[in-house]
Design a protein around this motif. Structure first.
Motif, PDB file in Angstrom:
ATOM      1  N   PHE A 114      -2.073  -4.501  17.340  1.00  0.00           N
ATOM      2  CA  PHE A 114      -2.872  -4.384  16.558  1.00  0.00           C
ATOM      3  C   PHE A 114      -4.095  -6.284  16.884  1.00  0.00           C
ATOM      4  O   PHE A 114      -5.354  -6.067  16.603  1.00  0.00           O
ATOM      5  CB  PHE A 114      -2.728  -4.459  15.315  1.00  0.00           C
ATOM      6  CG  PHE A 114      -2.244  -3.384  15.126  1.00  0.00           C
ATOM      7  CD1 PHE A 114      -3.091  -2.320  14.663  1.00  0.00           C
ATOM      8  CD2 PHE A 114      -0.650  -3.185  15.100  1.00  0.00           C
ATOM      9  CE1 PHE A 114      -2.564  -0.841  14.847  1.00  0.00           C
ATOM     10  CE2 PHE A 114      -0.143  -1.865  14.537  1.00  0.00           C
ATOM     11  CZ  PHE A 114      -0.503  -0.578  14.648  1.00  0.00           C
ATOM     12  N   TYR A 115      -3.251  -7.489  16.992  1.00  0.00           N
ATOM     13  CA  TYR A 115      -4.108  -8.283  17.424  1.00  0.00           C
ATOM     14  C   TYR A 115      -4.447  -8.404  19.074  1.00  0.00           C
ATOM     15  O   TYR A 115      -5.695  -8.740  19.205  1.00  0.00           O
ATOM     16  CB  TYR A 115      -3.501  -8.859  17.128  1.00  0.00           C
ATOM     17  CG  TYR A 115      -3.865 -11.200  16.950  1.00  0.00           C
ATOM     18  CD1 TYR A 115      -4.945 -11.098  16.822  1.00  0.00           C
ATOM     19  CD2 TYR A 115      -2.969 -11.908  17.717  1.00  0.00           C
ATOM     20  CE1 TYR A 115      -5.654 -12.867  16.976  1.00  0.00           C
ATOM     21  CE2 TYR A 115      -4.033 -13.150  17.997  1.00  0.00           C
ATOM     22  CZ  TYR A 115      -4.859 -13.445  17.440  1.00  0.00           C
ATOM     23  OH  TYR A 115      -4.916 -14.944  17.983  1.00  0.00           O
ATOM     24  N   GLN A 116      -3.435  -8.397  19.675  1.00  0.00           N
ATOM     25  CA  GLN A 116      -4.015  -8.782  20.686  1.00  0.00           C
ATOM     26  C   GLN A 116      -4.668  -7.925  21.612  1.00  0.00           C
ATOM     27  O   GLN A 116      -5.388  -7.658  22.536  1.00  0.00           O
ATOM     28  CB  GLN A 116      -2.837  -9.373  21.636  1.00  0.00           C
ATOM     29  CG  GLN A 116      -2.187 -10.154  21.404  1.00  0.00           C
ATOM     30  CD  GLN A 116      -1.244 -10.750  23.293  1.00  0.00           C
ATOM     31  OE1 GLN A 116       0.542 -10.329  22.576  1.00  0.00           O
ATOM     32  NE2 GLN A 116      -1.312 -11.070  24.282  1.00  0.00           N
ATOM     33  N   SER A 117      -4.779  -6.554  21.048  1.00  0.00           N
ATOM     34  CA  SER A 117      -6.100  -5.591  21.478  1.00  0.00           C
ATOM     35  C   SER A 117      -7.030  -5.190  21.454  1.00  0.00           C
ATOM     36  O   SER A 117      -7.868  -4.811  21.996  1.00  0.00           O
ATOM     37  CB  SER A 117      -5.253  -4.366  20.223  1.00  0.00           C
ATOM     38  OG  SER A 117      -5.682  -4.559  19.154  1.00  0.00           O
ATOM     39  N   GLY A 118      -7.430  -6.424  20.734  1.00  0.00           N
ATOM     40  CA  GLY A 118      -8.823  -7.203  20.740  1.00  0.00           C
ATOM     41  C   GLY A 118      -9.320  -8.119  21.692  1.00  0.00           C
ATOM     42  O   GLY A 118     -10.579  -8.551  22.259  1.00  0.00           O
ATOM     43  N   ASP A 119      -8.409  -8.350  22.343  1.00  0.00           N
ATOM     44  CA  ASP A 119      -8.760  -9.197  23.619  1.00  0.00           C
ATOM     45  C   ASP A 119      -9.385  -8.422  24.924  1.00  0.00           C
ATOM     46  O   ASP A 119     -10.495  -9.127  25.298  1.00  0.00           O
ATOM     47  CB  ASP A 119      -7.610  -9.545  24.363  1.00  0.00           C
ATOM     48  CG  ASP A 119      -6.883 -10.746  24.180  1.00  0.00           C
ATOM     49  OD1 ASP A 119      -6.740 -11.416  22.548  1.00  0.00           O
ATOM     50  OD2 ASP A 119      -5.146 -11.171  24.134  1.00  0.00           O
ATOM     51  N   GLY A 120      -9.048  -7.597  25.159  1.00  0.00           N
ATOM     52  CA  GLY A 120     -10.114  -6.451  25.843  1.00  0.00           C
ATOM     53  C   GLY A 120     -11.309  -6.774  25.677  1.00  0.00           C
ATOM     54  O   GLY A 120     -12.310  -6.256  26.809  1.00  0.00           O
ATOM     55  N   ARG A 121     -11.542  -6.225  24.306  1.00  0.00           N
ATOM     56  CA  ARG A 121     -13.200  -6.385  23.942  1.00  0.00           C
ATOM     57  C   ARG A 121     -13.782  -7.808  24.195  1.00  0.00           C
ATOM     58  O   ARG A 121     -14.984  -7.574  24.460  1.00  0.00           O
ATOM     59  CB  ARG A 121     -12.995  -5.723  21.918  1.00  0.00           C
ATOM     60  CG  ARG A 121     -14.750  -5.937  21.552  1.00  0.00           C
ATOM     61  CD  ARG A 121     -14.688  -5.493  20.303  1.00  0.00           C
ATOM     62  NE  ARG A 121     -13.581  -6.540  20.009  1.00  0.00           N
ATOM     63  CZ  ARG A 121     -14.034  -7.475  18.889  1.00  0.00           C
ATOM     64  NH1 ARG A 121     -15.188  -8.174  19.490  1.00  0.00           N
ATOM     65  NH2 ARG A 121     -13.326  -8.324  18.356  1.00  0.00           N
TER      66      ARG A 121
END
Length: 484
Positions: free
Chosen positions: A32-39
């Motif tokens: 959930f938190y690190q999944s935003g790194d791609g964006r």
């Protein structure tokens, strides 16, 4: 090569809740938190390429890497330099942009040396476009926002970096090893102390890594340092005991046994060697070495006080306990076969103290005591067996022992009124009214008027409930005589 201690098996009757909780936390943070790194990186790359910043930075990056290799002796960067040259030659702008944006040390190098690298116009253009990208996108990625950055070290980052991972292979590998080590160390220390020790080992391993990379901006993430601390604690808890290790080399794996502490210098030595000679692999070897050392050091320094292992930790595993019991039980039975009843009694007594949950041992002691029905030992064993079978909800066995004792031991050493009263209630609860009546007569003979009256009243009520009027009337009349 991978070597992991695997001495204990998981006891799912006592699940390692804290270990499982840490694993779940790492997984949730990753999903959930690190999944935003791609964006974030996608936005950064898009703006970076729109501004053609790679045309400015790529030649400077090539010079930067050559300088570090030639002047600072960082030969491990040679392969990266070759990759960058290939990307530039093939005009792989997107991949090259990722490489340039993720090298935080290079960004700060540009900040410090931009006046030397570019003209005034180029510097102005770079600052106008590159700094917002770094601030708004790159610096918000999880590794830079919550990882250990030696040049910007904080206490919060020394904790948060332990729950971040760089990819699926990274997190899966770490969580597997965490589980294999964690459930044993948690069993030894208890969940709260385990968590504090785990976080402390991770924080110290992060500090060690930061000390060896002081002034740099490349972040450290991952639970490897904390897990190395668990490994150090694991072998320190077992000390010189020979325990089982799993090893994996290439495609071959197997198990071996060795003194636990013998592997600690091997592990630490390997991590230190790899730190200096393995090249730029991206693995924080020195953090692993620090975790191993601090984990073992915690147990050695505090193992007799705050981190003292629980007594249950040193209990043998179930299979081993069962094997020990069977061996001792066979020896005691062998004594009975040899008619050495006294030695058999001593061995069964020792086993009964060690395994009080195994009723068969008390049964043997009862049978041995029954060989001397005139002894007090027979009365004591009969009384103990009746109490234990009552506690284990075996009223039929309790009544059978009582009946047997009436014919053999009662004439020599009568049971007390309280003993008869317990059996009486067991007879009532099991619906065996005939035995309850016989027990009542024994209870009445003890002279304890209070217990006899209460038992008589209960018998009258029970027969009335069953509409056995003559019996109920008999005990009502008898109750009146007892109370007279």
């Amino acid at each position: 090569m991978l070597i992991i201690p695997v001495e204990r098996a998981v006891d799912w009757r006592r699940p390692p809740w804290m270990t499982l909780g840490i694993m779940l936390t790492c997984l949730l943070v990753f999903l959930f938190y690190q999944s935003g790194d791609g964006r974030r990186m996608g936005g950064a790359v898009a703006q970076y390429l729109d501004a053609d910043l790679d045309r400015l930075e790529a030649p400077a990056y090539e010079t930067y890497l050559e300088r570090r290799i030639r002047l600072e002796g960082e030969t491990g960067l040679t392969s990266r330099l070759g990759t960058v040259k290939d990307l530039m030659a093939q005009d792989q702008r997107v991949v090259l942009a990722h490489v340039l944006l993720m090298d935080a040390d290079f960004y700060h190098y540009l900040l410090q040396h931009q006046s030397v690298i570019w003209s005034t116009e180029e510097r102005s253009y770079w600052s106008q476009h590159r700094i917002p990208i770094q601030t708004d996108w790159v610096s918000q990625t999880s590794a830079l926002a919550a990882g250990v950055v030696p040049a910007e070290l904080s206490l919060a980052d020394l904790i948060s970096y332990q729950f971040l991972h760089g990819g699926w292979m990274h997190i899966i590998g770490n969580l597997l090893v965490l589980f294999m080590l964690g459930f044993t160390v948690e069993r030894a220390l208890g969940p709260v102390k385990f968590l504090l020790a785990y976080l402390f080992c991770g924080a110290v391993s992060g500090l060690v890594w930061a000390g060896f990379n002081w002034g740099h901006y490349l972040p450290l993430i991952g639970a490897s340092g904390s897990i190395a601390g668990l490994m150090g604690m694991y072998v320190a808890l077992f000390g010189r005991q020979r325990i089982r290790f799993f090893y994996f080399v290439g495609v071959y794996f197997d198990y071996f046994r060795a003194p636990a502490l013998a592997l600690l210098p091997v592990w630490i030595g390997k991590e230190i060697y790899d730190h200096f000679f393995a090249g730029a692999t991206g693995v924080a070897y020195i953090a692993h070495a620090g975790g191993l050392a601090v984990g073992a050091g915690l147990v050695w320094l505090l193992g007799r006080s705050w981190l003292q292992p629980r007594e249950t930790f040193f209990e043998p595993e179930e299979d081993e306990q069962e094997e020990r019991f069977r061996s001792a039980y066979s020896q005691a039975m062998g004594r009975i076969g040899a008619l050495d009843f006294e030695q058999a009694r001593l061995q069964f007594e020792a086993l009964w103290k060690r395994y009080p949950q195994r009723l068969v041992l008390l049964e043997h002691l009862y049978q041995l005591a029954k060989l001397r029905p005139d002894s007090e030992a027979y009365r004591d064993r009969a009384r103990e067996l009746m109490q234990v079978t009552q506690a284990q909800h075996q009223p039929e066995r309790m009544l059978a022992v009582w009946q047997e004792y009436q014919g053999k031991g009662q004439p020599h050493h009568p049971l007390s009124a309280e003993d008869h009263n317990r059996v009486f209630f067991a007879g009532l609860r099991s619906g065996d009214l005939k035995t309850a009546e016989r027990v009542f007569e024994r209870l009445r003979a003890t002279g304890d008027r209070t217990l006899a009256e209460e038992a008589c009243r209960l018998l009258a009520a029970e027969f009335e409930k069953r509409q056995m009027t003559p019996k109920a009337r008999h005990y009502r009349d008898l109750l009146g005589r007892l109370g007279a």
